[in-house]
Design a protein around this motif. Structure first.
Motif, PDB file in Angstrom:
ATOM      1  N   SER A  25     -21.477 -60.399  30.885  1.00 44.73           N
ATOM      2  CA  SER A  25     -20.391 -59.439  30.675  1.00 44.73           C
ATOM      3  C   SER A  25     -20.407 -58.392  31.777  1.00 44.73           C
ATOM      4  O   SER A  25     -21.381 -58.270  32.540  1.00 44.73           O
ATOM      5  CB  SER A  25     -20.554 -58.752  29.320  1.00 44.73           C
ATOM      6  OG  SER A  25     -21.725 -57.948  29.316  1.00 44.73           O
ATOM      7  N   THR A  26     -19.316 -57.623  31.840  1.00 49.73           N
ATOM      8  CA  THR A  26     -19.260 -56.541  32.829  1.00 49.73           C
ATOM      9  C   THR A  26     -20.395 -55.546  32.600  1.00 49.73           C
ATOM     10  O   THR A  26     -21.020 -55.064  33.550  1.00 49.73           O
ATOM     11  CB  THR A  26     -17.905 -55.821  32.746  1.00 49.73           C
ATOM     12  OG1 THR A  26     -16.851 -56.765  32.986  1.00 49.73           O
ATOM     13  CG2 THR A  26     -17.817 -54.699  33.765  1.00 49.73           C
ATOM     14  N   ALA A  27     -20.685 -55.241  31.333  1.00 53.69           N
ATOM     15  CA  ALA A  27     -21.758 -54.292  31.021  1.00 53.69           C
ATOM     16  C   ALA A  27     -23.109 -54.816  31.486  1.00 53.69           C
ATOM     17  O   ALA A  27     -23.939 -54.057  32.010  1.00 53.69           O
ATOM     18  CB  ALA A  27     -21.781 -54.013  29.520  1.00 53.69           C
ATOM     19  N   GLN A  28     -23.339 -56.124  31.314  1.00 55.51           N
ATOM     20  CA  GLN A  28     -24.610 -56.704  31.749  1.00 55.51           C
ATOM     21  C   GLN A  28     -24.747 -56.668  33.264  1.00 55.51           C
ATOM     22  O   GLN A  28     -25.825 -56.377  33.795  1.00 55.51           O
ATOM     23  CB  GLN A  28     -24.719 -58.131  31.227  1.00 55.51           C
ATOM     24  CG  GLN A  28     -24.945 -58.220  29.728  1.00 55.51           C
ATOM     25  CD  GLN A  28     -24.841 -59.631  29.197  1.00 55.51           C
ATOM     26  OE1 GLN A  28     -24.070 -60.454  29.717  1.00 55.51           O
ATOM     27  NE2 GLN A  28     -25.613 -59.936  28.160  1.00 55.51           N
ATOM     28  N   LEU A  29     -23.653 -56.941  33.964  1.00 59.34           N
ATOM     29  CA  LEU A  29     -23.684 -56.872  35.431  1.00 59.34           C
ATOM     30  C   LEU A  29     -23.918 -55.439  35.899  1.00 59.34           C
ATOM     31  O   LEU A  29     -24.689 -55.198  36.825  1.00 59.34           O
ATOM     32  CB  LEU A  29     -22.385 -57.408  36.016  1.00 59.34           C
ATOM     33  CG  LEU A  29     -22.227 -58.923  36.095  1.00 59.34           C
ATOM     34  CD1 LEU A  29     -20.866 -59.280  36.678  1.00 59.34           C
ATOM     35  CD2 LEU A  29     -23.333 -59.544  36.938  1.00 59.34           C
ATOM     36  N   ASP A  30     -23.231 -54.494  35.253  1.00 57.45           N
ATOM     37  CA  ASP A  30     -23.406 -53.092  35.631  1.00 57.45           C
ATOM     38  C   ASP A  30     -24.851 -52.646  35.410  1.00 57.45           C
ATOM     39  O   ASP A  30     -25.405 -51.876  36.200  1.00 57.45           O
ATOM     40  CB  ASP A  30     -22.455 -52.199  34.827  1.00 57.45           C
ATOM     41  CG  ASP A  30     -21.001 -52.352  35.264  1.00 57.45           C
ATOM     42  OD1 ASP A  30     -20.770 -52.908  36.358  1.00 57.45           O
ATOM     43  OD2 ASP A  30     -20.114 -51.933  34.497  1.00 57.45           O
ATOM     44  N   TRP A  54     -14.134 -67.426  35.737  1.00 54.24           N
ATOM     45  CA  TRP A  54     -14.844 -66.155  35.578  1.00 54.24           C
ATOM     46  C   TRP A  54     -15.037 -65.475  36.919  1.00 54.24           C
ATOM     47  O   TRP A  54     -14.844 -64.260  37.054  1.00 54.24           O
ATOM     48  CB  TRP A  54     -16.197 -66.427  34.919  1.00 54.24           C
ATOM     49  CG  TRP A  54     -17.037 -65.200  34.672  1.00 54.24           C
ATOM     50  CD1 TRP A  54     -17.017 -64.399  33.588  1.00 54.24           C
ATOM     51  CD2 TRP A  54     -18.023 -64.650  35.566  1.00 54.24           C
ATOM     52  NE1 TRP A  54     -17.923 -63.375  33.727  1.00 54.24           N
ATOM     53  CE2 TRP A  54     -18.559 -63.507  34.941  1.00 54.24           C
ATOM     54  CE3 TRP A  54     -18.494 -65.022  36.823  1.00 54.24           C
ATOM     55  CZ2 TRP A  54     -19.542 -62.736  35.521  1.00 54.24           C
ATOM     56  CZ3 TRP A  54     -19.474 -64.242  37.418  1.00 54.24           C
ATOM     57  CH2 TRP A  54     -19.994 -63.117  36.777  1.00 54.24           C
ATOM     58  N   LEU A  58     -13.656 -61.637  38.363  1.00 53.48           N
ATOM     59  CA  LEU A  58     -14.740 -60.659  38.436  1.00 53.48           C
ATOM     60  C   LEU A  58     -14.297 -59.393  39.164  1.00 53.48           C
ATOM     61  O   LEU A  58     -13.735 -59.443  40.253  1.00 53.48           O
ATOM     62  CB  LEU A  58     -15.941 -61.280  39.159  1.00 53.48           C
ATOM     63  CG  LEU A  58     -17.171 -60.383  39.332  1.00 53.48           C
ATOM     64  CD1 LEU A  58     -17.740 -59.979  37.977  1.00 53.48           C
ATOM     65  CD2 LEU A  58     -18.228 -61.096  40.169  1.00 53.48           C
ATOM     66  N   VAL A  59     -14.537 -58.263  38.543  1.00 54.75           N
ATOM     67  CA  VAL A  59     -14.250 -56.961  39.144  1.00 54.75           C
ATOM     68  C   VAL A  59     -15.544 -56.146  39.137  1.00 54.75           C
ATOM     69  O   VAL A  59     -16.178 -55.977  38.098  1.00 54.75           O
ATOM     70  CB  VAL A  59     -13.154 -56.204  38.362  1.00 54.75           C
ATOM     71  CG1 VAL A  59     -12.924 -54.823  38.970  1.00 54.75           C
ATOM     72  CG2 VAL A  59     -11.869 -57.004  38.347  1.00 54.75           C
ATOM     73  N   SER A  60     -15.943 -55.641  40.310  1.00 57.99           N
ATOM     74  CA  SER A  60     -17.170 -54.858  40.397  1.00 57.99           C
ATOM     75  C   SER A  60     -17.061 -53.853  41.527  1.00 57.99           C
ATOM     76  O   SER A  60     -16.359 -54.093  42.526  1.00 57.99           O
ATOM     77  CB  SER A  60     -18.376 -55.780  40.641  1.00 57.99           C
ATOM     78  OG  SER A  60     -19.551 -55.014  40.869  1.00 57.99           O
ATOM     79  N   ASP A  61     -17.737 -52.710  41.350  1.00 58.25           N
ATOM     80  CA  ASP A  61     -17.767 -51.693  42.413  1.00 58.25           C
ATOM     81  C   ASP A  61     -18.610 -52.153  43.598  1.00 58.25           C
ATOM     82  O   ASP A  61     -18.507 -51.591  44.688  1.00 58.25           O
ATOM     83  CB  ASP A  61     -18.332 -50.385  41.870  1.00 58.25           C
ATOM     84  CG  ASP A  61     -17.419 -49.756  40.819  1.00 58.25           C
ATOM     85  OD1 ASP A  61     -16.210 -50.046  40.856  1.00 58.25           O
ATOM     86  OD2 ASP A  61     -17.931 -49.006  39.967  1.00 58.25           O
ATOM     87  N   GLU A  63     -19.774 -55.321  46.098  1.00 56.72           N
ATOM     88  CA  GLU A  63     -19.330 -56.646  46.554  1.00 56.72           C
ATOM     89  C   GLU A  63     -20.402 -57.677  46.203  1.00 56.72           C
ATOM     90  O   GLU A  63     -21.534 -57.620  46.678  1.00 56.72           O
ATOM     91  CB  GLU A  63     -19.091 -56.631  48.065  1.00 56.72           C
ATOM     92  CG  GLU A  63     -18.496 -57.937  48.571  1.00 56.72           C
ATOM     93  CD  GLU A  63     -18.159 -57.897  50.045  1.00 56.72           C
ATOM     94  OE1 GLU A  63     -17.935 -58.967  50.633  1.00 56.72           O
ATOM     95  OE2 GLU A  63     -18.115 -56.780  50.616  1.00 56.72           O
TER      96      GLU A  63
END
Length: 743
Positions: A25-30, A54, A58-61, A63
């Protein structure tokens, strides 16, 4: 004196998500990104439509490099052999972590540091949960009752930090060099460690890093593992004690007293006299969240100011981590000393010190300026240039040659501390001190410009060096409380002036001057002397004078709100280098009458924030009598102070950060037990293990006895030999008496 090894500058973290795992999840990646030092992060996914979709969304601050290369089906025990065959990364070091693993702060940098300590051919695994050889607990089936961060903190406070050879590679997380990975070809993860060793590599475990892999299936020791290996790991005494402790703490969910980051360690050096210097160290270290701080204090008496030195886990820590007693005490200051140098070198190495801030050299050695580490010298005083501390002999000194120093040592009443060494000692120390400043060029910081001006006038050679000015800042909690006092000040005129003085009434702080003024002063004013200590005894019982011998910092705003002073008195007869009391009075909206010396002359704006007079009773009385007659000037000054905001400790620290030298790269030693707090209540290298009584020989007997009673309360309250109810009762009584004695 220091090792100059640097942490590798680049490595790559690879998050491996096999087909049977849920996509992160986004939270796990963060969470992973937030605990990882490197920004080179890749995600390896199965080559499936779901994984490709997926990756597209994917969106993340940060790269992230995403590769969908894993087979959709991987046989049991074949994940890592398959991952290594698929890897296409060119980075020198690769850290693989299985999705679902939970990691602590800077886990990746700590694996890299362990790899560098172990050798280039080492594959490094952290401690975890599910493999018997690698588990931080007594069994691989243990269910941790704490977060990965909490267990990792306990681990850092228990482990001695060694890397140990192990016959396995973690099934959840490990570091391997690309060069070594390219030599391997195995079909089974169980054979990975053997394959590494077959090509000349090593498999090791870091005992100072924990990665929570409790979501995985517990591993079993395979039959191919030699019995001798199994027996050896069962008999590892260090691991046995560590595992037992972590299992107990985890089972009862005991959270560590503090969760520390992985920050550079800064060593602050001073004496144990207390006062403004101790306060500065406390304010600075509390406000600075960019470092871990250790405090090195000299401990002694008038016969020898450095009979020993104590290392503390923080400026507020009452008990030292460790105390070293010198075989040859430091009478005042050493120009260089073998024993001191060895102790200092051990402290730097063992506690991973990266920079030094020297607030006082009293009871220490000039070896502090020779370590090779970035060093800052804060000019709180004029020692060791001036053994009289204040550079004042009748009046502020403008020069000091051998003849004047000889006269000073013999006839200056302010030269009252250092009596055991001849003038030649001080001349030699002064020259050695100045040469070190000119050659080593530590960062020099003064709390105001008057200190810079006086130093360069006394020693013109210092004009060639940059001398920075950073005013001291107030603790934010105290500052807010004093601001509330300022906002609540009542604008009323009373028949008599209400005067307040804060702090000790020694000769240097104006005690004798106040005594000479007192008969005339009592005709026009009520006088409140707050925090006088033993020096207030001469004023107790005098009509019109109220003495409060001691108060805590938290009590000061309440005292000032009760008294509602019209004016604060600052009667120092020596030039102050800053004056916290001036900052406190201004923060509470109280204008001052101060002696025209040092920091007062520089900081007080005449007629706006206060008034200045020479340190002569008649002149000070004349100024106060004028204010008694014309209260309008007091009102204007108080209103002006509503707009004067004191600098905060955070502002001060930020100014220091801007001028302190920045080192290139990260020292490797930063990531050796980087979270050790030295406050583990169950460990031997901890300031919290048992109470210790350190008595400042310059403390009054009353205060020393209060400290002893406080110490006794802690001892009896924690003693297993005393009934708990009785111990608690005795401890409460002793603490009550100790508080009463300090009042």
């Amino acid at each position: 004196m220091i090792a100059d090894r640097r942490l590798a500058s680049e490595w790559r973290v690879v998050l491996v998500v096999p087909a049977h795992n849920a996509l992160p999840s986004t939270a796990q990646l963060d969470a992973l990104i937030g605990t990882t030092l490197t920004r080179h992060i890749s995600i390896v996914l199965p080559d499936t439509g779901q994984a490709h979709d997926w990756a597209q969304g994917l969106v993340s601050d940060v790269e992230l490099d995403v590769q969908c290369v894993l087979p959709a089906e991987i046989h049991d025990g074949g994940l890592w052999s398959q991952v290594l065959r698929c890897q296409t990364f060119s980075d020198e070091l690769l850290i693989y972590v299985l999705a679902g693993s939970r990691v602590p702060i800077h886990w990746d940098a700590r694996l890299v540091a362990a790899h560098q300590r172990s050798g280039k051919q080492a594959v490094v695994s952290p401690m975890g949960v599910r493999h018997p050889f690698l588990s931080a607990f007594t069994t691989a089936s243990h269910t941790p009752g704490l977060t990965a961060d909490a267990v990792d903190q306990w681990l850092n406070d228990y482990s001695d930090g060694r890397e140990l050879p192990v016959p396995v590679v973690s099934p959840s997380c490990f570091l391997i060099s690309t060069a070594l990975a390219e030599l391997l070809y195995v079909d089974s993860d169980e054979l990975l460690a053997a394959a590494v060793r077959a090509v000349g590599g090593e498999t090791v475990m870091s005992t100072q890093l924990y990665v929570d892999d409790s979501r995985a299936v517990p591993q079993v020791v395979v039959e191919q593992t030699p019995v001798a290996y199994r027996e050896a790991f069962q008999e590892q005494s260090m691991l046995g004690g560590l595992r037992h402790a972590l299992t107990e703490l985890s089972s009862r969910g005991e959270i560590p007293g503090q969760l520390r980051g992985c920050l550079p360690v800064q060593l602050h050096v001073g004496h144990s006299w207390g006062g403004g210097l101790a306060r500065w160290m406390e304010d600075y270290t509390v406000a600075d969240n960019a470092h871990h701080h250790l405090i090195l204090r000299s401990i002694g008496d008038l016969g020898g100011f450095g009979r020993s030195i104590g290392l503390y886990a923080g400026a507020q820590s009452p008990n030292p981590i460790r105390v070293w007693k010198f075989s040859e005490p430091v009478l005042s200051i050493h120009g260089g000393n073998l024993e001191y140098r060895a102790i200092l070198g051990d402290i730097i190495a063992q506690y991973r010190v990266e920079s030094i801030v020297v607030s006082s050299l009293i009871g220490h050695s000039l070896d502090l300026l020779r370590t090779g580490l970035p060093t800052t010298l804060v000019l709180h005083e004029f020692f060791p240039f001036c053994p009289a501390l204040y550079a004042t002999f009748d009046s502020p000194c403008r020069s000091c040659d051998a003849e004047r120093l000889t006269q000073c040592m013999q006839h200056n009443p302010k030269n009252e501390f250092f009596k055991h060494e001849p003038v030649a000692h001080w001349l030699n120390i002064r020259e050695a001190f100045l040469n070190l400043l000119l050659e080593r060029k530590p960062t020099l910081v003064a709390p105001n410009q008057s200190v810079v001006d006086r130093y360069t006038e006394l020693e013109p050679r210092l004009k060639s060096l940059p001398l920075h000015v950073v005013p001291h800042g107030l603790d934010p909690v105290l500052s807010r409380a004093l601001s509330a006092v300022r906002s609540g000040r009542v604008d009323r005129v009373r028949d008599r002036l209400q005067l307040v003085m804060l702090g000790r009434l020694t000769r240097e702080k104006g005690g004798e001057l106040l005594l000479s003024m007192l008969p005339a002063l009592r005709d026009i004013a009520d006088i409140y002397l707050l925090g006088t200590g033993e020096s207030g005894g001469a004023f107790e019982g005098v009509p019109g004078v109220e003495v409060v011998r001691s108060y805590s910092r938290e009590e000061l705003p309440g005292l000032l709100a009760r008294v509602q002073p019209d004016v604060g008195l600052l009667l120092s007869t020596v030039p102050e280098t800053f004056s916290y009391t001036l900052s406190e009075l201004w923060a509470a909206g109280i204008p001052v009458v101060a002696t025209r010396l040092g920091a007062f002359e520089e900081r007080v704006e005449e007629g706006v924030t206060g008034w200045l007079a020479d340190p002569v009773a008649e002149q000070l009385l004349a100024r106060l009598q004028q204010l008694q007659v014309d209260r309008s000037v007091l009102r204007r000054a108080s209103q002006a102070l509503q707009q004067v905001l004191p600098a905060s400790a955070a502002d001060m620290v930020e100014s220091y950060h801007q001028i302190l030298p920045q080192s290139e790269g990260i020292p490797l030693q930063r990531y050796y037990r980087p979270r050790a707090s030295y406050m583990n209540p169950y460990a031997m290298d901890s300031a919290a293990t048992a109470p210790q009584l350190i008595v400042d020989p310059q403390m009054s007997y009353r205060m020393a006895l209060a400290d002893f009673l406080q110490y006794s309360a802690t001892k009896v309250g924690n003693s297993p030999k005393v009934n708990r109810s009785l111990g608690d009762y005795c401890a409460r009584v002793l603490r009550y008496v100790a508080r009463a004695m300090r009042a």
